[in-house]
Design a protein around this motif. Structure first.
Motif, PDB file in Angstrom:
ATOM      1  N   THR A   8     -33.901  -3.829 -21.089  1.00  0.00           N
ATOM      2  CA  THR A   8     -33.331  -5.170 -21.138  1.00  0.00           C
ATOM      3  C   THR A   8     -31.827  -5.084 -21.358  1.00  0.00           C
ATOM      4  OG1 THR A   8     -35.384  -5.982 -22.140  1.00  0.00           O
ATOM      5  CG2 THR A   8     -33.445  -7.407 -22.280  1.00  0.00           C
ATOM      6  N   ASN A   9     -31.066  -5.728 -20.516  1.00  0.00           N
ATOM      7  CA  ASN A   9     -29.608  -5.794 -20.680  1.00  0.00           C
ATOM      8  C   ASN A   9     -29.270  -6.826 -21.751  1.00  0.00           C
ATOM      9  OD1 ASN A   9     -28.504  -3.952 -18.560  1.00  0.00           O
ATOM     10  ND2 ASN A   9     -29.741  -5.258 -17.246  1.00  0.00           N
TER      11      ASN A   9
ATOM     12  N   PHE B 203     -27.523   8.940 -11.919  1.00  0.00           N
ATOM     13  CA  PHE B 203     -27.750   7.753 -12.737  1.00  0.00           C
ATOM     14  C   PHE B 203     -26.899   6.567 -12.307  1.00  0.00           C
ATOM     15  CE2 PHE B 203     -28.572  11.575 -15.165  1.00  0.00           C
ATOM     16  CZ  PHE B 203     -29.826  11.333 -15.695  1.00  0.00           C
ATOM     17  N   VAL B 204     -26.119   6.735 -11.239  1.00  0.00           N
ATOM     18  CA  VAL B 204     -25.236   5.657 -10.798  1.00  0.00           C
ATOM     19  C   VAL B 204     -26.055   4.440 -10.371  1.00  0.00           C
ATOM     20  CG1 VAL B 204     -23.617   4.969  -8.996  1.00  0.00           C
ATOM     21  CG2 VAL B 204     -23.326   7.154 -10.167  1.00  0.00           C
TER      22      VAL B 204
ATOM     23  N   MET C  86     -32.105   5.489  -9.867  1.00  0.00           N
ATOM     24  CA  MET C  86     -32.959   5.793 -11.000  1.00  0.00           C
ATOM     25  C   MET C  86     -33.011   4.608 -11.964  1.00  0.00           C
ATOM     26  SD  MET C  86     -32.720   8.938 -13.744  1.00  0.00           S
ATOM     27  CE  MET C  86     -32.554  10.158 -12.457  1.00  0.00           C
ATOM     28  N   TYR C  87     -31.924   3.883 -12.069  1.00  0.00           N
ATOM     29  CA  TYR C  87     -31.868   2.709 -12.936  1.00  0.00           C
ATOM     30  C   TYR C  87     -32.948   1.698 -12.572  1.00  0.00           C
ATOM     31  CZ  TYR C  87     -29.862  -1.437 -15.201  1.00  0.00           C
ATOM     32  OH  TYR C  87     -29.663  -2.568 -15.962  1.00  0.00           O
TER      33      TYR C  87
ATOM     34  N   ASP D 103     -37.092   4.322 -17.589  1.00  0.00           N
ATOM     35  CA  ASP D 103     -37.256   5.080 -18.833  1.00  0.00           C
ATOM     36  C   ASP D 103     -36.478   6.389 -18.800  1.00  0.00           C
ATOM     37  OD1 ASP D 103     -38.876   3.064 -19.649  1.00  0.00           O
ATOM     38  OD2 ASP D 103     -40.730   4.221 -19.713  1.00  0.00           O
ATOM     39  N   LEU D 104     -36.510   7.083 -17.655  1.00  0.00           N
ATOM     40  CA  LEU D 104     -35.768   8.332 -17.543  1.00  0.00           C
ATOM     41  C   LEU D 104     -34.266   8.066 -17.599  1.00  0.00           C
ATOM     42  CD1 LEU D 104     -35.988  11.381 -17.139  1.00  0.00           C
ATOM     43  CD2 LEU D 104     -35.958  10.997 -14.663  1.00  0.00           C
ATOM     44  N   TRP D 105     -33.819   7.018 -16.924  1.00  0.00           N
ATOM     45  CA  TRP D 105     -32.405   6.642 -16.960  1.00  0.00           C
ATOM     46  C   TRP D 105     -31.972   6.378 -18.401  1.00  0.00           C
ATOM     47  CZ3 TRP D 105     -28.951   3.013 -18.498  1.00  0.00           C
ATOM     48  CH2 TRP D 105     -27.730   2.938 -17.821  1.00  0.00           C
TER      49      TRP D 105
END
Length: 740
Positions: free
Chosen positions: A129-130, A714-715, A722-723, A728-730
């Motif tokens: 969550t942002n 991760f970009v 990946m985001y 979860d990995l990110w």
């Protein structure tokens, strides 16, 4: 004790100390900062904004993003860290409806899994969550930069306050998600104590970097051991270097046996995405038909021009499906425009034996392993042929440079069918060049078998990734002396017809053995030998009428090479770099041009200044041929396909060849035979300053390339982000850098 602490082990102990200190006091800086903060204050959401609606214990729905917050009052102290507690159960409706596996999703009349936005958003809560933390200081709300927390990753749930050091009267947590989002939230603790977190993965990553620096530092013993391809120990060392890739490939294979499911998805009112193109292609070949055995809607088949953008958009929006994205549609049937050789060599045998689909991730893993094996062997053969005095350190470093320069890490990340053409071509090209460079026998004659099989492999690019066929031009510098001998023999009439015909036939006939069936295959499908089907794609534009604007060509070339990076102040510290065009042109999001995405390749600037060193080794023409091929491939991609991150793989390996020649020119050292024999294969000597500097430069650029590559995974906004796909990995890796 002196054996444990001596001159040789000193770098290891220093590295271990640095790793421990970095782990304790850099990555765990939030822990030490939080110890001096005020007493923790936990309040179960004393004030809940009107934009949040309760949907169960620990679950909320955002109804109004302008009022989506929770607030803790009565703080009266400076705030350092806020902890979000996202534990708790959902209500029965949410818990029962949260279905994430493909088999449990609703199916349509074709049996395709529905990825319905309405279904997903109504029944699934967000894990990541942002958010944004605001603090009330002196009667004014002061906002922090945007942050996030993940209900599944506890380390991410500590949010730093950087807005103000003064006493805060209240703390407000804003949820920055759109209306309708389901979030997980239980309570919030102000001035929480951040626990000490020792990460085994982080320690391992730092240990690997330290091991690399120790092993390849200029004073390492590896730089005093000459490369010996007959040494059993060195062969085992190469096997050990490649073993992790084999283990990964085996793990992916085993995992796919248990968890594989067809990769086909459909959003109602949108295109259908099917990521098993090669498996469908193999099935069609097994059935003896040119088209893929996929359903064709009557409305699409009856359309006057189904490739027209307006026509197909109208069809899919009206509910016509399946309309497969990035498939070829021609004369009422579906086709694949990707080369057939990977399907024939890998997918077809597997599916003929098992009756099931070969997972693309498995095929990619083994092709990548093969590319790494033959790429490494190619580097060793280049060194043995052109740099016979190079050390084991130079060889190991050159192998790592080649893997990075050939964009292998990018292909490893893109584990879907888009990576199959590049990976398969990289494999057959490395194998072909390795055979060609080993075709010269000790007596000076050519091995026609190796010449022929090398030509066969290079020609196989026509059925993998066509742009790699430019590698055939490298035959000229590789066999230049043999070509000159043939020309001289013809002029002097001292060479028989058989001596002239054999090498030509060995080169041409295997290439024709591959090219002719592929051209026939084109005719079988599309009625033309030279029609590969690219123009009939269901893609972003109607390629049957589209002509790439020549005015955008200089921009595309600039983007491929020099698109500047874009840095940001939060993880992953890199962002997609804008690449605007004057006219419409295909553009895949990228972090920058090739010299930023792969910093090692900037070493190519040294190549033009090394004519004297390289000319005598017969590498001056070889390097320029490789660079010319890279320019041709880049020009072809820029005009035909547009700007794409993955397209850099087509020519990065060619630039890497010139980089290797320049690098190795500084690292070659041919010792006297008597000195080598007396020293038992090890020679103590003073390393020239130029060689030491080159080693340090290459090491620094290798570390920079590894860092850029790691962060690029991760970009946000890249393809296969990946985001978005593995949040979860990110978050797990992103939490490492929350202290920065």
């Amino acid at each position: 004790m002196t054996r444990l602490f001596n001159r040789r082990t000193r770098p290891i102990w220093i590295a271990a100390l640095v790793i421990v200190l970095v782990e304790l006091f850099v990555f765990n800086l939030p822990h030490w900062r939080s110890l001096s903060s005020a007493e923790p204050l936990t309040n179960d959401a004393s004030t809940v904004g009107a934009g949040l609606a309760v949907r169960g214990s620990g679950a909320y729905e955002i109804t109004d993003p302008t009022q989506a917050y929770v607030q803790v009052d009565g703080v009266d102290a400076p705030v350092s860290y806020v902890h979000v507690d996202a534990e708790g159960s959902w209500d029965e409706m949410l818990q029962d409806a949260r279905q994430t596996t493909q088999d449990s999703r609703p199916k349509d009349s074709w049996g395709l899994a529905l990825l319905d936005d309405t279904y997903d958003n109504a029944n699934e809560t967000l894990s990541m969550t942002n958010v944004r933390v605001d603090v009330l200081v002196d009667g004014q709300w002061r906002a922090n930069r945007a942050d996030y927390y993940n209900a599944n990753i506890e380390e991410s749930n500590y949010l730093a306050n950087r807005a103000s050091d003064g006493n805060a009267q209240a703390v407000r947590l804003w949820f920055q998600e759109p209306a309708g989002s389901k979030i997980r939230f239980t309570s919030m603790t102000v001035n929480a104590r951040v626990p000490l977190n020792l990460s085994p993965i982080r320690l391992l990553a730092m240990a690997l970097v330290a091991a690399f620096l120790i092993v390849f530092r200029p004073s390492s013993a590896l730089w005093r051991i000459p490369l010996d391809t007959h040494s059993r120990g060195q062969r085992w060392a190469l096997a050990g270097l490649l073993a992790p890739a084999a283990i990964v490939a085996l793990s992916i294979t085993i995992g796919n046996v248990w968890f594989f499911s067809p990769g086909v998805y459909h959003h109602p009112g949108q295109f259908t995405y099917d990521f098993d193109q090669y498996a469908h292609l193999a099935d069609s070949i097994l059935k003896g038909q040119p088209w893929l055995d996929l359903p064709v809607p009557q409305e699409l088949a009856a359309a006057d021009n189904p490739l027209d953008i307006a026509t197909r958009n109208r069809l899919v929006q009206s509910g016509v499906h399946p309309v497969y994205w990035d498939y070829v549609f021609f004369n009422g049937h579906w086709y694949s425009y990707f080369g057939a050789i990977p399907a024939v060599l890998l997918y077809l045998p597997y599916q003929a034996i098992t009756g099931g689909m070969l997972p693309t991730a498995t095929a990619l893993a083994w092709m990548m392993f093969g590319a790494l094996v033959f790429g490494s062997l190619l580097v060793v053969r280049i060194i043995r042929r052109y740099f016979p005095g190079a050390s084991l350190g130079a060889t190991g470093l050159a192998i790592l440079v080649f893997a990075a320069g050939a964009n292998v890490p990018y292909l490893c990340y893109r584990s879907n069918f888009y990576a199959v053409p590049m990976t398969s071509s990289l494999l057959v090209t490395m194998l072909g060049l390795w055979l060609w460079l080993g075709a010269k026998r000790p007596d000076g004659r050519l091995s026609m078998i190796r010449v022929g099989f090398g030509a066969l492999c290079i020609a196989a690019n026509l059925g993998c990734r066509t742009m790699y066929v430019f590698a055939a031009l490298l035959a000229f510098p590789i066999f230049w002396q043999d070509i000159k001998d043939i020309i001289a023999g013809v002029r002097a009439r001292t060479m028989g017809v058989a001596e002239i015909v054999k090498p030509v036939a060995a080169m041409v006939l295997p290439a024709l053995a591959v090219a002719l069936p592929l051209l026939w295959y084109n005719h079988w499908r599309f009625g033309s030998f030279l029609d590969f089907g690219n123009d009939y794609q269901m893609t972003v534009i109607d390629l049957t009428h589209y002509k790439a604007p020549i005015g955008d060509l200089p921009l595309t070339l600039f983007y491929f090479l020099f698109l500047p990076p874009r840095f940001i102040d939060v993880f992953p510290f890199l962002a997609i770099s804008p690449s605007p065009y004057i006219n419409w042109q295909y553009m895949e999001p990228s972090i920058g041009g090739i010299f930023f995405a792969i910093p090692l390749l900037v070493l190519v600037v040294a190549f033009p200044f090394l004519r004297r060193r390289l000319h005598g080794r017969h590498l001056w023409g070889f390097g320029w041929t490789a660079l010319a091929c890279a320019a041709l491939v880049m020009l072809f991609d820029a005009q035909k396909a547009g700007f794409g991150w993955r397209y850099m793989t087509d020519f990065s390996w060619l630039i890497t060849l010139a980089v290797l020649f320049a690098m190795l020119a500084f690292m070659d050292f041919t010792p006297a035979a008597d000195d080598l024999l007396a020293a038992g294969g090890r020679i103590e000597r003073s390393m020239p300053l130029g060689q030491r500097r080159m080693i340090m430069i290459v090491i620094a650029l290798t570390v920079a390339t590894a860092a850029v590559t790691f962060l690029s995974y991760f970009v946000v906004g890249r393809q296969d982000s990946m985001y978005r796909l593995v949040a979860d990995l990110w978050t797990s890796f992103g939490s490492w850098f929350k202290a920065l």
